[in-house]
Enzyme design. Structure first.
Site, PDB file in Angstrom:
ATOM      1  N   GLU A 171       0.798  -1.223   0.000  1.00 17.38           N
ATOM      2  CA  GLU A 171       0.000   0.000   0.000  1.00 17.38           C
ATOM      3  C   GLU A 171       0.833   1.276   0.000  1.00 17.38           C
ATOM      4  O   GLU A 171       0.777   2.069   0.952  1.00 17.38           O
ATOM      5  CB  GLU A 171      -0.965   0.006   1.187  1.00 17.38           C
ATOM      6  N   GLU A 382      -5.301  -8.469   0.841  1.00 15.96           N
ATOM      7  CA  GLU A 382      -5.972  -8.090   2.089  1.00 15.96           C
ATOM      8  C   GLU A 382      -7.424  -7.806   1.823  1.00 15.96           C
ATOM      9  O   GLU A 382      -7.752  -7.004   0.944  1.00 15.96           O
ATOM     10  CB  GLU A 382      -5.402  -6.788   2.692  1.00 15.96           C
TER      11      GLU A 382
HETATM   12  C1  PNW Z   1      -4.324  -1.529   5.536  1.00 13.80           C
HETATM   13  N1  PNW Z   1      -6.985   4.417   5.238  1.00 13.80           N
HETATM   14  O1  PNW Z   1      -4.231  -0.268   6.121  1.00 13.80           O
HETATM   15  C2  PNW Z   1      -3.004  -2.167   5.903  1.00 13.80           C
HETATM   16  O2  PNW Z   1      -2.294  -2.792   4.876  1.00 13.80           O
HETATM   17  C3  PNW Z   1      -3.077  -3.001   7.133  1.00 13.80           C
HETATM   18  O3  PNW Z   1      -1.817  -2.974   7.752  1.00 13.80           O
HETATM   19  C4  PNW Z   1      -4.204  -2.507   8.012  1.00 13.80           C
HETATM   20  O4  PNW Z   1      -4.188  -3.093   9.276  1.00 13.80           O
HETATM   21  C5  PNW Z   1      -5.489  -2.771   7.259  1.00 13.80           C
HETATM   22  O5  PNW Z   1      -5.477  -2.140   5.988  1.00 13.80           O
HETATM   23  C6  PNW Z   1      -6.742  -2.339   7.988  1.00 13.80           C
HETATM   24  O6  PNW Z   1      -6.746  -0.950   8.169  1.00 13.80           O
HETATM   25  C7  PNW Z   1      -4.982   0.842   5.861  1.00 13.80           C
HETATM   26  O7  PNW Z   1      -7.079   5.226   6.189  1.00 13.80           O
HETATM   27  C8  PNW Z   1      -5.053   1.778   6.877  1.00 13.80           C
HETATM   28  O8  PNW Z   1      -7.460   4.643   4.110  1.00 13.80           O
HETATM   29  C9  PNW Z   1      -5.718   2.971   6.674  1.00 13.80           C
HETATM   30  C10 PNW Z   1      -6.301   3.205   5.453  1.00 13.80           C
HETATM   31  C11 PNW Z   1      -6.231   2.256   4.425  1.00 13.80           C
HETATM   32  C12 PNW Z   1      -5.559   1.079   4.639  1.00 13.80           C
END
Ligand code: PNW
Length: 483
Positions: A171, A382
């Site tokens: 990401e 994921e």
């Molecule tokens: C992803 N947003 O994180 C990550 O790859 C993981 O480590 C995380 O635990 C999971 O999704 C759940 O959140 C994100 O704010 C965190 O847009 C925040 C965002 C998107 C993805």
């Protein structure tokens, strides 16, 4: 076009990969052990107000000390693959020389997985940049991309003989725009165009490392992108349509196009033309030859998808999504140059993150990737959901909401496979409850519940459900599934 999630029995291909995913900083703990030095998340989580309840990854779920038991549990729950990430500051403390004691942990992890018939899927960078590199500018410094290659080489030298799949970045959108523009993630910088500069250097790091590991014999290389599905609030309103195009550009195409087409999207360049870095147009950081490095062919595309976004170009107050749900810290828009865009709520059911449950978006995303880009094997690296899970009086954690969520998202994936999209596997986020970044330990994404006082692991009912699915490859008609 809308897509209706099918009901009834669906059967996945017999070689479909049933995985579970984690990331180093979110589970390992042991932050000062065996030579590890701080990452940007150690520093960021120590800033008052940056993470809910002042939580940090210092102990996390203590996976560093409990790894063999965790791998045994993965096997018991039927995982055929495990997606984990390697901690850069463990392997190269302070981004300096290789640390054999840090590498040894991953060496043991890979052997443990293989001994239980679980295929390792390795991510080199899931956000834990050595703090020393951030002190030198982090991802806004081009040199970080070269340091990443050094680090990638040391991991590959140690594990290249046993790990089949290598992904560079998890990401990069989050690393770049949440880290350097919005400031909602480490390193917490709120510097506008810095997000674009960071994105370019992350892409460069990906391309350079892909070339290097390819030269060293790696034959399954890729990365994981978090992609969204932006739908204009009113498809007949040009202002909303333009807003959706901008979000598609700044979230999806700004990564997909350089990697898979070798160029930045013209409309994104236009939308961001006024944004400067150190007084110069941000695009000055893009040097001749960078895009051909960035578009080095990859073998697999990892897609992380949780929800899409309704997008409007009009001011709204009922906004959901990024930034809106963060309690303690003012988070700026990650969509630099398009700050006027808003994300109205559609009124769909939401998870504990406030994220809309929107399986049809996943289906449409997969179809779109198939139609718009050179075709690659796709893995959902994921998807998952946070809910307010609790251990019941019976000692069990009943989470029918998570089962329903996974059932719906997997049906959306299956529907895409039926339409010819080459989706080969699904990694549930996450194997266990863990440090959910700015939300600390408040949000639980695990198939396995973790008691944060005792660190005892309890598989939730969704874990048993997923284990059955991994064994049979069949989703039964909804309603038949027992919680
Ligand atoms: C992803 N947003 O994180 C990550 O790859 C993981 O480590 C995380 O635990 C999971 O999704 C759940 O959140 C994100 O704010 C965190 O847009 C925040 C965002 C998107 C993805």
């Amino acid at each position: 076009a809308t897509y209706v999630v099918p009901t009834g029995e669906v059967r996945f291909p017999s070689d479909f990969v049933w995985g579970m995913a984690t990331a180093s900083y979110q589970i390992e703990g042991a932050v000062a052990e065996d030579g590890r030095t701080p990452s940007i998340w150690d520093t960021f989580s120590a800033i008052p107000g940056a993470v809910i309840n002042g939580d940090t990854g210092e102990v996390a779920v203590d996976h560093y000390h409990r790894m063999p038991a965790d791998v045994a549990l993965l096997a018991e729950l039927g995982a055929t693959s495990y997606r984990f990430s390697v901690s850069w500051p463990r392997v190269r403390p302070d981004a300096g020389e290789v640390n054999p004691a840090g590498l040894a942990f991953y060496d043991r992890l890979v052997d443990e997985l293989l001994s239980r018939g679980i295929a390792p899927w390795l991510t080199l960078y899931h956000w834990d940049l050595p703090q020393t590199l951030e002190d030198a500018g982090g991802w806004t410094n081009r040199d970080t991309a070269h340091r990443f290659v050094d680090y990638a080489i040391s991991v590959h030298e140690a594990l290249g003989d046993r790990v089949p799949t290598w992904t560079t970045l998890n990401e990069p959108w989050c690393s770049a725009f949440l880290g350097y523009s919005a400031g909602h993630h480490a390193p917490g910088r709120q510097e506008g165009a810095a997000g674009l500069v960071a994105a370019h250097h992350l892409l460069l790091a990906h391309g350079l490392a892909t070339q290097e590991l390819r030269g060293r014999g790696a034959d399954r290389l890729g990365l994981s992108l978090n992609l969204t599905v932006p739908d204009p609030s009113d498809p007949a309103d040009p202002v909303d349509v333009d807003a959706a195009r901008r979000i598609d550009g700044l979230h999806n195409r700004v990564f997909l196009d350089p990697i898979l087409r070798g160029s930045y999207p013209a409309d994104v360049l236009e939308d961001t033309a006024d944004l400067t870095w150190h007084g110069r147009p941000w695009t000055d950081v893009v040097r001749d030859g960078d895009l051909s490095v960035i578009s080095t062919p990859i073998d697999v595309l990892g897609v992380n998808y949780y929800h899409g976004d309704e997008v409007s170009g009009h001011p709204r107050t009922d906004v959901t999504g990024i930034g809106a749900d963060h309690p303690d810290r003012v988070s700026l828009s990650p969509f630099v140059g398009s700050e006027h865009v808003t994300f109205p709520s559609r009124g769909l059911p939401v998870t504990a993150m406030g994220w809309e449950i929107q399986p049809d978006g996943l289906h449409r995303l997969l179809r779109r990737l198939h139609d718009d880009y050179p075709r690659l094997p796709i893995y959902l690296t994921e998807t998952g959901a946070a809910f307010d899970d609790r251990v019941g009086d019976d000692g069990e954690v009943h989470d029918p909401d998570r089962i329903a969520f996974l059932d719906a998202y997997l049906r959306a994936v299956h529907g895409a496979i039926e339409k010819g999209v080459d989706v080969r596997g699904f990694y549930q986020w996450s194997f266990c409850d863990n440090f959910e970044w700015a939300f600390g330990y408040l949000k639980r994404f695990g198939l396995v519940h973790v008691d944060y006082d005792t660190l005892v692991r309890t598989p939730k009912s969704s874990a048993r459900w997923y284990a059955d699915l991994a064994r049979t490859g069949v989703l039964s008609p909804p309603g038949v599934v027992e919680d």
